[in-house]
Scaffold this motif. Structure first.
Motif, mmCIF file in Angstrom:
data_model
loop_
_atom_site.group_PDB
_atom_site.id
_atom_site.type_symbol
_atom_site.label_atom_id
_atom_site.label_comp_id
_atom_site.label_asym_id
_atom_site.label_seq_id
_atom_site.Cartn_x
_atom_site.Cartn_y
_atom_site.Cartn_z
ATOM 1 N N GLY A 115 43.116 50.905 41.153
ATOM 2 C CA GLY A 115 42.805 51.226 42.535
ATOM 3 C C GLY A 115 43.276 50.132 43.470
ATOM 4 O O GLY A 115 43.696 49.056 43.035
ATOM 5 N N GLU A 116 43.208 50.398 44.748
ATOM 6 C CA GLU A 116 43.675 49.421 45.737
ATOM 7 C C GLU A 116 42.926 48.099 45.618
ATOM 8 O O GLU A 116 43.510 47.026 45.741
ATOM 9 N N SER A 117 41.618 48.167 45.358
ATOM 10 C CA SER A 117 40.808 46.955 45.268
ATOM 11 C C SER A 117 41.026 46.206 43.950
ATOM 12 O O SER A 117 40.557 45.064 43.800
ATOM 13 N N ASP A 118 41.735 46.830 42.995
ATOM 14 C CA ASP A 118 41.938 46.226 41.675
ATOM 15 C C ASP A 118 43.265 45.469 41.554
ATOM 16 O O ASP A 118 43.496 44.792 40.551
ATOM 17 N N VAL A 119 44.129 45.633 42.542
ATOM 18 C CA VAL A 119 45.506 45.147 42.407
ATOM 19 C C VAL A 119 45.560 43.656 42.109
ATOM 20 O O VAL A 119 46.246 43.215 41.178
ATOM 21 N N PHE A 122 44.345 42.752 38.602
ATOM 22 C CA PHE A 122 45.276 43.251 37.592
ATOM 23 C C PHE A 122 46.496 42.336 37.488
ATOM 24 O O PHE A 122 46.916 41.969 36.380
ATOM 25 N N VAL A 123 47.060 41.993 38.625
ATOM 26 C CA VAL A 123 48.235 41.122 38.620
ATOM 27 C C VAL A 123 47.896 39.763 38.027
ATOM 28 O O VAL A 123 48.657 39.204 37.228
ATOM 29 N N GLU A 124 46.748 39.221 38.378
ATOM 30 C CA GLU A 124 46.336 37.912 37.867
ATOM 31 C C GLU A 124 46.133 37.949 36.358
ATOM 32 O O GLU A 124 46.662 37.101 35.622
ATOM 33 N N ASP A 125 45.386 38.916 35.894
ATOM 34 C CA ASP A 125 45.041 38.963 34.471
ATOM 35 C C ASP A 125 46.242 39.349 33.594
ATOM 36 O O ASP A 125 46.584 38.643 32.637
ATOM 37 N N VAL A 126 46.861 40.453 33.920
ATOM 38 C CA VAL A 126 47.848 41.044 33.030
ATOM 39 C C VAL A 126 49.233 40.440 33.208
ATOM 40 O O VAL A 126 49.905 40.097 32.231
ATOM 41 N N LEU A 127 49.667 40.291 34.451
ATOM 42 C CA LEU A 127 51.054 39.915 34.695
ATOM 43 C C LEU A 127 51.271 38.413 34.844
ATOM 44 O O LEU A 127 52.329 37.915 34.478
ATOM 45 N N VAL A 128 50.295 37.708 35.354
ATOM 46 C CA VAL A 128 50.432 36.251 35.493
ATOM 47 C C VAL A 128 49.898 35.537 34.255
ATOM 48 O O VAL A 128 50.581 34.704 33.666
ATOM 49 N N SER A 129 48.676 35.885 33.846
ATOM 50 C CA SER A 129 48.027 35.178 32.727
ATOM 51 C C SER A 129 48.322 35.795 31.364
ATOM 52 O O SER A 129 47.959 35.225 30.338
ATOM 53 N N TRP A 133 43.432 43.172 30.962
ATOM 54 C CA TRP A 133 42.773 43.327 32.261
ATOM 55 C C TRP A 133 41.262 43.417 32.064
ATOM 56 O O TRP A 133 40.766 44.265 31.328
ATOM 57 N N GLN A 134 40.534 42.523 32.687
ATOM 58 C CA GLN A 134 39.088 42.467 32.491
ATOM 59 C C GLN A 134 38.368 43.690 33.040
ATOM 60 O O GLN A 134 37.273 44.039 32.586
ATOM 61 N N SER A 135 38.998 44.344 34.024
ATOM 62 C CA SER A 135 38.347 45.499 34.649
ATOM 63 C C SER A 135 38.814 46.833 34.072
ATOM 64 O O SER A 135 38.441 47.900 34.587
ATOM 65 N N GLY A 136 39.613 46.786 33.037
ATOM 66 C CA GLY A 136 40.122 48.027 32.473
ATOM 67 C C GLY A 136 40.300 47.930 30.975
ATOM 68 O O GLY A 136 40.204 46.851 30.386
#
Length: 352
Positions: A115-119, A122-129, A133-136
């Motif tokens: 969702g918009e509030s998750d972006v 998501f980017v921090e957890d999955v794509l950077v680190s 994803w902690q929320s999914g």
């Protein structure tokens, strides 16, 4: 190829097909290998229908999710460990995907319901680190995935060529009972609309590694071959191959020049230039030549003239050096003779 695509262009006027479809004059006029920019990770965000995407869906104020996601990727791109690319795709029942679902290749990972509030998270957890994803919940993808550019509002050529390709893929997938193994959907702009139909296939290579191969000038007549060779055997179809995810452009250009669908080679000057430059760097080419009577050449090449001049200068320099050497030896001999006479004269005086 024209006959094979006729039944799939009935919804398009003959004029549009000639201008934008598989019958357009620019088809097969460009060498395709090396027309994919280098990247290592491809993210697809499922969002609405391809028919509703505006020209710049990632910059559209009326489409906040793609815009927020694209902006976050751009802001954090220097923190990514691998070069990442974003494309919008259509979900649907065939893929069992919904709006907000995110697919990541070649990792073959799926996250649902972004969702918009998750972006940002998501980017921090999955794509950077590079963490889950902690929320999914992370799901594993299986099978092969085919993405066809059908972004009509971005370029009419993909709008005309994309839908019949998707239709043909689904027809062949159904006939071969591959619905649980091969999945196809529409995607947004991927670059190179002039190469439409544009298709990306994520499937296993002969070693079992998931790779993303890009294809251009694809017609419905090529679909069966893509299913049987690229997806079934992991074999690249060079005549319509644009490049591969994780392969540099220069490496892609080393692939043998692809043959066009009619079995001939392309003569596009744009793709010939690198080869010409390489040839000039490795061999001495003569430019601006003309052929005179009886086969006599009247070439006037600056490099050839320079080399000839260098040879002349080299000969003159060698001759001068030899002359200087003889002059020095003669001088030494004269000086030596004078010294000998002087010594002998001194001894003669003492003897008297």
């Amino acid at each position: 190829m024209a006959g094979e695509s006729e039944s799939f262009t009935t919804a398009v006027s003959a004029d549009d097909n000639e201008k934008f479809g598989f019958e357009r004059s620019e088809m097969y006029q460009t060498n395709l290998a090396g027309t994919v920019d280098y990247f290592e990770r491809h993210i697809f965000l499922c969002y609405k229908s391809y028919e509703s995407w505006p020209s710049r869906v990632e910059d559209s104020d009326s489409d906040p999710l793609p815009k927020l996601f694209a902006s976050a990727l751009k802001a954090r791109r220097n923190e990514f460990k691998v070069k990442t690319r974003l494309t919008i795709c259509e979900g649907g029942d065939d893929l069992k995907l919904s709006e907000g679902d995110v697919l990541i290749f070649p990792q073959m990972i799926l996250y649902r319901g972004l969702g918009e509030s998750d972006v940002d998270s998501f980017v921090e957890d999955v794509l950077v680190s590079s963490k889950p994803w902690q929320s999914g919940v992370q799901e594993e993808l299986s099978g092969s995935y085919v993405f066809v550019c059908a972004h009509n509002n971005r370029d009419r050529r993909c709008g005309v060529c994309g839908p019949p390709l998707i239709e043909k893929f689904r027809e062949e997938i159904e006939s071969k009972n591959l619905k649980d193994q091969v999945f196809v959907t529409a995607c947004s702009h991927i670059g190179g609309h002039k190469y439409a139909g544009n298709v990306i296939v994520f499937s296993a290579d002969p070693d079992g590694k998931i790779v993303g191969n890009w294809y251009g000038y694809v017609t419905p007549g090529d679909v069966l071959e893509l299913l049987e060779k690229q997806i079934g055997k992991g074999e690249v179809i060079e005549r319509i191959w644009r490049g591969q995810m994780g392969v540099n452009v220069k490496e892609a250009e080393k692939v043998e020049e692809p043959k066009l669908s009619n079995g001939t080679h392309s003569n596009n000057n744009e793709k010939q230039q690198p080869q010409e430059i390489a040839t000039e760097e490795t061999t001495e080419r003569v430019g601006g030549c003309c052929q005179g009577a009886n086969g006599v050449s009247c070439c006037r090449d600056e490099n050839v003239e320079k080399k000839a001049g260098d040879k002349e200068l080299g000969g003159l320099s060698g001759w001068t050096g030899k002359w200087e050497q003889r002059h020095i030896l003669t001088t030494v001999a004269v000086v030596g003779a004078v010294a000998t006479v002087a010594v002998a004269y001194g001894l003669y005086r003492r003897a008297r």
